[in-house]
Design a protein around this motif. Sequence first.
Motif, PDB file in Angstrom:
ATOM      1  N   ASP A 384       0.816  -1.212   0.000  1.00 13.27           N
ATOM      2  CA  ASP A 384       0.000   0.000   0.000  1.00 13.27           C
ATOM      3  C   ASP A 384       0.852   1.265   0.000  1.00 13.27           C
ATOM      4  OD1 ASP A 384      -0.924  -0.262   3.545  1.00 13.27           O
ATOM      5  OD2 ASP A 384       0.985  -0.472   2.498  1.00 13.27           O
ATOM      6  N   GLY A 385       2.078   1.178  -0.509  1.00 11.20           N
ATOM      7  CA  GLY A 385       2.905   2.358  -0.694  1.00 11.20           C
ATOM      8  C   GLY A 385       3.583   2.815   0.576  1.00 11.20           C
ATOM      9  N   PRO A 386       4.538   3.719   0.458  1.00 16.74           N
ATOM     10  CA  PRO A 386       5.239   4.231   1.636  1.00 16.74           C
ATOM     11  C   PRO A 386       4.356   5.178   2.435  1.00 16.74           C
ATOM     12  CG  PRO A 386       5.990   5.382  -0.317  1.00 16.74           C
ATOM     13  CD  PRO A 386       5.078   4.290  -0.794  1.00 16.74           C
ATOM     14  N   TRP A 387       4.615   5.227   3.721  1.00 20.01           N
ATOM     15  CA  TRP A 387       3.849   6.125   4.585  1.00 20.01           C
ATOM     16  C   TRP A 387       4.365   7.545   4.436  1.00 20.01           C
ATOM     17  CZ3 TRP A 387       4.926   9.259   8.882  1.00 20.01           C
ATOM     18  CH2 TRP A 387       3.807   9.733   9.568  1.00 20.01           C
ATOM     19  N   CYS A 388       3.456   8.506   4.388  1.00 21.03           N
ATOM     20  CA  CYS A 388       3.824   9.914   4.240  1.00 21.03           C
ATOM     21  C   CYS A 388       3.516  10.652   5.534  1.00 21.03           C
ATOM     22  CB  CYS A 388       3.056  10.541   3.075  1.00 21.03           C
ATOM     23  SG  CYS A 388       3.290  12.325   2.925  1.00 21.03           S
ATOM     24  N   HIS A 389       4.503  11.372   6.035  1.00 13.10           N
ATOM     25  CA  HIS A 389       4.332  12.170   7.249  1.00 13.10           C
ATOM     26  C   HIS A 389       3.583  13.448   6.872  1.00 13.10           C
ATOM     27  CE1 HIS A 389       6.400  13.678  11.193  1.00 13.10           C
ATOM     28  NE2 HIS A 389       5.106  13.905  11.181  1.00 13.10           N
ATOM     29  N   ASP A 403      14.661  14.527   2.206  1.00 12.02           N
ATOM     30  CA  ASP A 403      14.449  15.343   3.408  1.00 12.02           C
ATOM     31  C   ASP A 403      13.893  14.526   4.565  1.00 12.02           C
ATOM     32  OD1 ASP A 403      15.317  17.568   2.021  1.00 12.02           O
ATOM     33  OD2 ASP A 403      13.297  18.077   1.329  1.00 12.02           O
ATOM     34  N   GLY A 404      14.371  13.325   4.713  1.00 15.21           N
ATOM     35  CA  GLY A 404      13.968  12.499   5.845  1.00 15.21           C
ATOM     36  C   GLY A 404      12.594  11.874   5.722  1.00 15.21           C
ATOM     37  N   VAL A 405      11.961  11.964   4.554  1.00 19.11           N
ATOM     38  CA  VAL A 405      10.641  11.375   4.361  1.00 19.11           C
ATOM     39  C   VAL A 405      10.741   9.853   4.437  1.00 19.11           C
ATOM     40  CG1 VAL A 405       8.702  11.120   2.773  1.00 19.11           C
ATOM     41  CG2 VAL A 405       9.877  13.317   2.981  1.00 19.11           C
ATOM     42  N   SER A 406       9.805   9.233   5.163  1.00 24.56           N
ATOM     43  CA  SER A 406       9.845   7.798   5.394  1.00 24.56           C
ATOM     44  C   SER A 406       9.712   7.020   4.094  1.00 24.56           C
ATOM     45  CB  SER A 406       8.716   7.384   6.347  1.00 24.56           C
ATOM     46  OG  SER A 406       8.674   5.981   6.483  1.00 24.56           O
ATOM     47  N   THR A 407      10.480   5.972   4.002  1.00 28.24           N
ATOM     48  CA  THR A 407      10.368   5.048   2.873  1.00 28.24           C
ATOM     49  C   THR A 407       9.724   3.737   3.305  1.00 28.24           C
ATOM     50  OG1 THR A 407      12.606   4.204   3.296  1.00 28.24           O
ATOM     51  CG2 THR A 407      12.389   6.032   1.733  1.00 28.24           C
ATOM     52  N   ARG A 408       9.280   3.665   4.554  1.00 31.69           N
ATOM     53  CA  ARG A 408       8.671   2.432   5.053  1.00 31.69           C
ATOM     54  C   ARG A 408       7.274   2.251   4.492  1.00 31.69           C
ATOM     55  NH1 ARG A 408      10.035   0.977  11.348  1.00 31.69           N
ATOM     56  NH2 ARG A 408      12.276   0.850  11.095  1.00 31.69           N
ATOM     57  N   PRO A 409       6.892   1.007   4.210  1.00 28.17           N
ATOM     58  CA  PRO A 409       5.513   0.754   3.783  1.00 28.17           C
ATOM     59  C   PRO A 409       4.542   1.148   4.887  1.00 28.17           C
ATOM     60  CG  PRO A 409       6.925  -1.146   3.367  1.00 28.17           C
ATOM     61  CD  PRO A 409       7.712  -0.203   4.219  1.00 28.17           C
ATOM     62  N   ARG A 410       3.359   1.550   4.497  1.00 29.01           N
ATOM     63  CA  ARG A 410       2.365   1.971   5.487  1.00 29.01           C
ATOM     64  C   ARG A 410       1.931   0.821   6.388  1.00 29.01           C
ATOM     65  NH1 ARG A 410      -2.549   4.086   2.694  1.00 29.01           N
ATOM     66  NH2 ARG A 410      -3.121   4.833   4.772  1.00 29.01           N
ATOM     67  N   ALA A 462       7.262  -6.872  10.675  1.00 26.25           N
ATOM     68  CA  ALA A 462       7.177  -5.454  10.308  1.00 26.25           C
ATOM     69  C   ALA A 462       6.596  -4.594  11.415  1.00 26.25           C
ATOM     70  CB  ALA A 462       6.338  -5.296   9.044  1.00 26.25           C
ATOM     71  N   LEU A 463       5.916  -5.227  12.386  1.00 25.34           N
ATOM     72  CA  LEU A 463       5.275  -4.468  13.456  1.00 25.34           C
ATOM     73  C   LEU A 463       5.964  -4.666  14.799  1.00 25.34           C
ATOM     74  CD1 LEU A 463       1.520  -5.171  12.582  1.00 25.34           C
ATOM     75  CD2 LEU A 463       3.007  -3.352  11.737  1.00 25.34           C
ATOM     76  N   ARG A 464       7.066  -5.348  14.827  1.00 20.40           N
ATOM     77  CA  ARG A 464       7.760  -5.614  16.094  1.00 20.40           C
ATOM     78  C   ARG A 464       8.811  -4.548  16.389  1.00 20.40           C
ATOM     79  NH1 ARG A 464       9.254 -12.017  16.647  1.00 20.40           N
ATOM     80  NH2 ARG A 464       7.147 -12.859  16.441  1.00 20.40           N
ATOM     81  N   ASP A 465       9.301  -4.592  17.606  1.00 16.23           N
ATOM     82  CA  ASP A 465      10.485  -3.832  18.014  1.00 16.23           C
ATOM     83  C   ASP A 465      10.398  -2.356  17.619  1.00 16.23           C
ATOM     84  OD1 ASP A 465      11.533  -6.231  18.948  1.00 16.23           O
ATOM     85  OD2 ASP A 465      12.487  -6.667  17.018  1.00 16.23           O
ATOM     86  N   ALA A 472       9.820   4.322  13.353  1.00 17.77           N
ATOM     87  CA  ALA A 472       8.579   3.584  13.597  1.00 17.77           C
ATOM     88  C   ALA A 472       7.381   4.453  13.226  1.00 17.77           C
ATOM     89  CB  ALA A 472       8.501   3.155  15.061  1.00 17.77           C
ATOM     90  N   LEU A 473       6.400   3.851  12.594  1.00 12.83           N
ATOM     91  CA  LEU A 473       5.225   4.598  12.145  1.00 12.83           C
ATOM     92  C   LEU A 473       4.276   4.849  13.313  1.00 12.83           C
ATOM     93  CD1 LEU A 473       4.521   2.859   8.728  1.00 12.83           C
ATOM     94  CD2 LEU A 473       5.962   4.831   9.245  1.00 12.83           C
ATOM     95  N   PRO A 474       3.493   5.926  13.260  1.00 16.83           N
ATOM     96  CA  PRO A 474       2.656   6.296  14.405  1.00 16.83           C
ATOM     97  C   PRO A 474       1.624   5.237  14.765  1.00 16.83           C
ATOM     98  CG  PRO A 474       2.111   7.622  12.471  1.00 16.83           C
ATOM     99  CD  PRO A 474       3.381   6.906  12.155  1.00 16.83           C
ATOM    100  N   HIS A 475       0.981   4.633  13.771  1.00 19.37           N
ATOM    101  CA  HIS A 475      -0.037   3.633  14.089  1.00 19.37           C
ATOM    102  C   HIS A 475       0.587   2.363  14.651  1.00 19.37           C
ATOM    103  CE1 HIS A 475       0.905   3.873   9.762  1.00 19.37           C
ATOM    104  NE2 HIS A 475       0.912   2.549   9.739  1.00 19.37           N
ATOM    105  N   THR A 476       1.839   2.091  14.288  1.00 18.88           N
ATOM    106  CA  THR A 476       2.513   0.924  14.861  1.00 18.88           C
ATOM    107  C   THR A 476       2.880   1.182  16.319  1.00 18.88           C
ATOM    108  OG1 THR A 476       3.441   0.473  12.672  1.00 18.88           O
ATOM    109  CG2 THR A 476       4.388  -0.714  14.523  1.00 18.88           C
ATOM    110  N   ILE A 477       3.373   2.369  16.613  1.00 19.54           N
ATOM    111  CA  ILE A 477       3.678   2.717  18.007  1.00 19.54           C
ATOM    112  C   ILE A 477       2.418   2.664  18.851  1.00 19.54           C
ATOM    113  CG2 ILE A 477       4.544   4.530  19.537  1.00 19.54           C
ATOM    114  CD1 ILE A 477       6.287   5.533  17.276  1.00 19.54           C
TER     115      ILE A 477
END
Length: 695
Positions: A384-389, A403-410, A462-465, A472-477
């Motif tokens: 579902d694409g990378p997460w955007c802050h 510019d530090g934009v996340s490359t992690r999948p959503r 992907a949701l651990r640690d 770490a993405l906000p919804h994962t935290i």
Amino acid sequence: MSSNSTSSNFPDLRPSTSAEAEAEPDLIETRPRALSGGAASRRRKVPDSVTPNACTNCKRARAKCDGAKPACKRCTMRRIPQDCHYEPHAKTAKEQMVREIQRLQRRNESLEEEKDDLGKKNDRIEQIMLSLKEDGHGTEIINRLKQGETHQAIAEWLRRPLTAVTNLSSISEHQLSEAIEGYHRGLMEKHDPRFWTNVTMDVDLIEHLIALYLTWIHPVHMLFDERHFLASFKSCSDMYCSTSLVNAICAMSCHLLHPDSNNLSETRAAIISLRDQFLEEAREEMRDVDRQKMTAIQTYAVLFLAEMGSGKSLLATVHLRAATESLTNKDRTEQSRESHEVASWGKMIDISSAWSAIIYQKPVAPISTTQANVFRDILLSRPDGPWCHYRRPGDDKVEPGVDGVSTRPRNAQLTAAETAKLHRIVHKTILVYCGHGGKVTGQGLSRVYSLYRRWKEDLPQALRDVEGDRAALPHTIFLHIQYHTALVNFFLPLLGLEQFPNTQDYLRNIIIQHAQQGIVLLSQYRDIYSCAYISPLQLFCTIHLCDALVRHDAQDPSTTDIIRFCLESLQGAKHGYPVAGPLQQMFRLAMGEYNVSVPDDLEQLIGDSSRYGPEDFLDACTRISYQQPINQILPNLDSALTQDFVRDCQQIDQQCLPESPVSRDSRGSQSSDVTTGSNKGKGKDSMKIDSLLNT
């Protein structure tokens, strides 16, 4: 009649010629005289009509005047019409003047009414045309006109009430209908977002609010399938989108709008007004919709979040119950199975169970939590694409990795699935403590605790640690924050059983351990994303975790820092979520009951929140306290459950990875301190919290 009297009625005589005598044959009447001798006498002829307002000549001659204009008959016959003048009669002139004034007044009033009617017609036409051009309700206006609704009713529906006026002419009606149809076709062809709301004509604002919701709220509370929703939203289709749902989403996103530093008070007031307008629009749209339709159910769920964040939890709970009951009674779905399952788990298991755990009430869930498979018909591995802050317009235009934009999948659907699994266990916990299966036994609690530990063990990689991970993405935290909050609330009632004092330290340490871990994650979230972009449920997690740590570890040196952290976190969210104000005051009052040291600048930390009272607490939590009603739970507990339960818990802990807090100097390095019955590792945990809260 005497001769003197007769002569006085005539002007001075002058010799007349024969021509004059012929010209005035009717002025002299020949009759037999009534005098002696029977001779005929000459007399003046009286006019056929006599006016009381004679001309000046006739008045002077004391003659009868017929009042003809421009000259009376007598003056005409005497060939002096130019000298025939009339003076106004005082009484008659006054009466005529009064009548004329009254006539003019009536005419003026009639003209004013006609003017008002014309003005109102023009206003109504302008308002409807403005709505067509700017508000995006062309389709609905056309439907209402076809159904025979008056323009007055349509104007009132458009939030521009008018007084009653007459209908438009048939020509105006036809022209307006053509304009409406043309504008509607234009909206459909352009896929204009203004089609969905009557609150604002700012397309950029509408799209900004939708983006905020999909970034910060949707991954946490997945109430609809994003892919289908966006497709319907962009194409102006009502299959997966609706006017009420869009307005509810925009109202919720107003909690995430934050003003610039200039004119803070005015901008915040404007945001509150905007939020209230979206809420009102959503409620109005819900009056006539089919409540069994999935978009209506989703609207109720989003309204729950928006109202709860506004500090109106009593009303919010009503909306949540409406969504739950509507979905419970829904025997078929007009949407795809995938969309239906996302909505069902998102609303009924996620939100319903989470809110019930916060207010400590039995949830209503239409899906069997023991047999249903979470997201059974959803491909969780679908990218579902990378997460955007995303916070401001344009943030979504920056390329990932720049510019530090996340490359992690959503991983939004994956997170939503694990959230639903977690809240299925929370649902079981509530049923157990509410005495759903009789007295609560140690064996029953052990099974629930085992489910919590197994959930953590089975989390996808992907949701651990997330602890200490700056990426770490906000919804994962928040997923992990909810886990620790759930375990704190799971163990707290057991401290009320004092028959076995030797188990109290073990239970207290577990509570402290999970509260510390949760606060570390809250601090991490605040440091990366701030408290302005959160789910409203995170506010309740904050206050529950901080309260548990202060109450059961009051002698720890970091107690004052924990209190400050809680109040500052609530203060940081208060401008977006008004519910944070009553929570601040409730937490402050609880600290007074615990008799613990509080920060010296406590009054400054809570600001104007000290004004809140019991009514505000009730509307914030549906109860006057955010704390667990331990005295209501204790009668359901078996008095002998503690020893058996502690033994089972220790065996479960030995079979699973350690749950103790980890001390990280950097991501990837960690040391483990298992807390079983002693205070081992407590010093490091406190030091870590001190370090985090004072950065």
